[in-house]
Scaffold this motif. Sequence first.
Motif, PDB file in Angstrom:
ATOM      1  N   LYS A 271     -40.254  52.836  30.819  1.00 34.71           N
ATOM      2  CA  LYS A 271     -39.431  51.802  31.455  1.00 34.71           C
ATOM      3  C   LYS A 271     -39.426  51.895  32.976  1.00 34.71           C
ATOM      4  O   LYS A 271     -39.172  50.905  33.654  1.00 34.71           O
ATOM      5  N   TYR A 272     -39.716  53.076  33.523  1.00 33.66           N
ATOM      6  CA  TYR A 272     -39.749  53.244  34.982  1.00 33.66           C
ATOM      7  C   TYR A 272     -41.176  53.430  35.511  1.00 33.66           C
ATOM      8  O   TYR A 272     -41.355  53.754  36.679  1.00 33.66           O
TER       9      TYR A 272
ATOM     10  N   ASP B 278     -42.021  50.418  39.924  1.00 32.40           N
ATOM     11  CA  ASP B 278     -41.265  51.442  39.186  1.00 32.40           C
ATOM     12  C   ASP B 278     -40.635  50.861  37.931  1.00 32.40           C
ATOM     13  O   ASP B 278     -39.487  51.142  37.583  1.00 32.40           O
ATOM     14  N   GLY B 279     -41.383  49.999  37.258  1.00 30.24           N
ATOM     15  CA  GLY B 279     -40.967  49.466  35.977  1.00 30.24           C
ATOM     16  C   GLY B 279     -40.182  48.180  36.010  1.00 30.24           C
ATOM     17  O   GLY B 279     -39.971  47.548  34.973  1.00 30.24           O
ATOM     18  N   LYS B 280     -39.737  47.747  37.175  1.00 32.53           N
ATOM     19  CA  LYS B 280     -38.837  46.596  37.275  1.00 32.53           C
ATOM     20  C   LYS B 280     -39.533  45.409  37.939  1.00 32.53           C
ATOM     21  O   LYS B 280     -40.286  45.572  38.898  1.00 32.53           O
TER      22      LYS B 280
ATOM     23  N   ARG C  43     -37.470  44.743  32.664  1.00 33.76           N
ATOM     24  CA  ARG C  43     -38.402  45.835  32.378  1.00 33.76           C
ATOM     25  C   ARG C  43     -39.119  45.561  31.060  1.00 33.76           C
ATOM     26  O   ARG C  43     -38.782  44.608  30.348  1.00 33.76           O
TER      27      ARG C  43
ATOM     28  N   GLY D 181     -37.558  57.258  28.460  1.00 31.84           N
ATOM     29  CA  GLY D 181     -38.242  56.115  29.061  1.00 31.84           C
ATOM     30  C   GLY D 181     -38.298  54.893  28.176  1.00 31.84           C
ATOM     31  O   GLY D 181     -39.130  54.006  28.390  1.00 31.84           O
TER      32      GLY D 181
ATOM     33  N   ASN E  41     -36.970  51.422  26.937  1.00 32.22           N
ATOM     34  CA  ASN E  41     -36.161  50.338  27.503  1.00 32.22           C
ATOM     35  C   ASN E  41     -35.214  49.741  26.469  1.00 32.22           C
ATOM     36  O   ASN E  41     -35.533  49.651  25.285  1.00 32.22           O
TER      37      ASN E  41
END
Length: 413
Positions: A256-257, A285-287, A312, A370, A372
Amino acid sequence: MADQKMQEKYAELALRTGVNLQKGQALVVNSSIEGADFTRIVVKKAYELGAKNVHVNWADDELTLLKYENAPDEVLTTIPQWHVDQYLSFAEDGAALLSIRSTNPDLLKDIDAGRVAKASKAGAEAMKEFRNYTMNDRIPWSIISIPTGDWAKKIFPDKSTEDAKESLWEQIFRIVRVDKDDPVAAWDEHNATLRKAREFLNKREFKKLIFKAPGTDIEFELPAGHVWKGGSAKTVSGFDFNPNMPTEEVFTMPHKYGVNGTVTSTKPLNYGGNVIDNFSLTFKDGKVVDYNAEQGHDTLKHLLDTDEGAKRLGELALVPHESPISQSGLIFYNTLFDENASCHIALGKAYPTNIEGGSDMSEEELDKHGVNDSLTHVDFMIGSAELDIDGVTPDGKTEAVFRKGSWALDFNS
């Protein structure tokens, strides 16, 4: 009218291979009233296979549209507890769930995207406990589709409604292998092929996958202990089932990141009765930190604003360009079909089953690994004949996974 015997074969396939209905098990069916004839075939077959009860939840596009046009927000965002309890009671009883999805892709195109987003979020919040049953494979579930007039005309606009529906039936029968002499055996063979692919990928334990294509240059970090799935799944009680029919994918979750770069859609996304098309997302960074869309920009914005997890990713799926759906040359405006024509990713919630021991983890433990979490899970297509994918192995070596949209790995090695 599509051939009755073919519809009967399709219904039996959905029950035997889709949800793998057992004697004495209850079945819940979600369907539209336009598909009533086929749904009755499903119900009859289910009882013949030994179902103790078949409960059908009916929907109607016209009534749905009337509600969005006339009802106040408080009605759209209030989900009756009896509705939630109904699903939970069946789930607690170990029922199977079959969803027959055939919604008009443009149903809500003239409705304010904000109202649709509010209603979708309210529904997701209300059904969160039930969704844990399906996303953790605690009950068997499957999604199939049948033609409706509006959907068929969207795909075949130059044909009459009846001819369009007939053409769509023919495509569905072929794509889900109902045209085979023994569709169940054909699916057993297909599942074995997907199992071989996912087992190969699980042994590789890639740390990262790198996607490159026109408009796409993005890296997906894969969490430690990630698990590739695809084809048939298995309930916690040990019964095989196929969540999606058709399915051509093997899939896992990105960290997720750990997603960085830009990705561009390759097919339209039908979301909430609206089409989002020609869109791109940039991740850091996942977003999602930037996005644009030629069509459906507001709908995409509301999707991303569902909650923090909607920005994410929860899924990363590999589908070769030569899949039967891709080779049809059609855009189906139906994610069940279009996602199986192309590599795709999903905004929102990850399947806990995509990480070792995930089904038994708390929300806090999943986050640490990790995984989401979100109220939504929306797949969109990013694959094409121009897509190259490289995998980074645990020792840092780079290995070709896809070249020009097709597998570059030898699963027999």
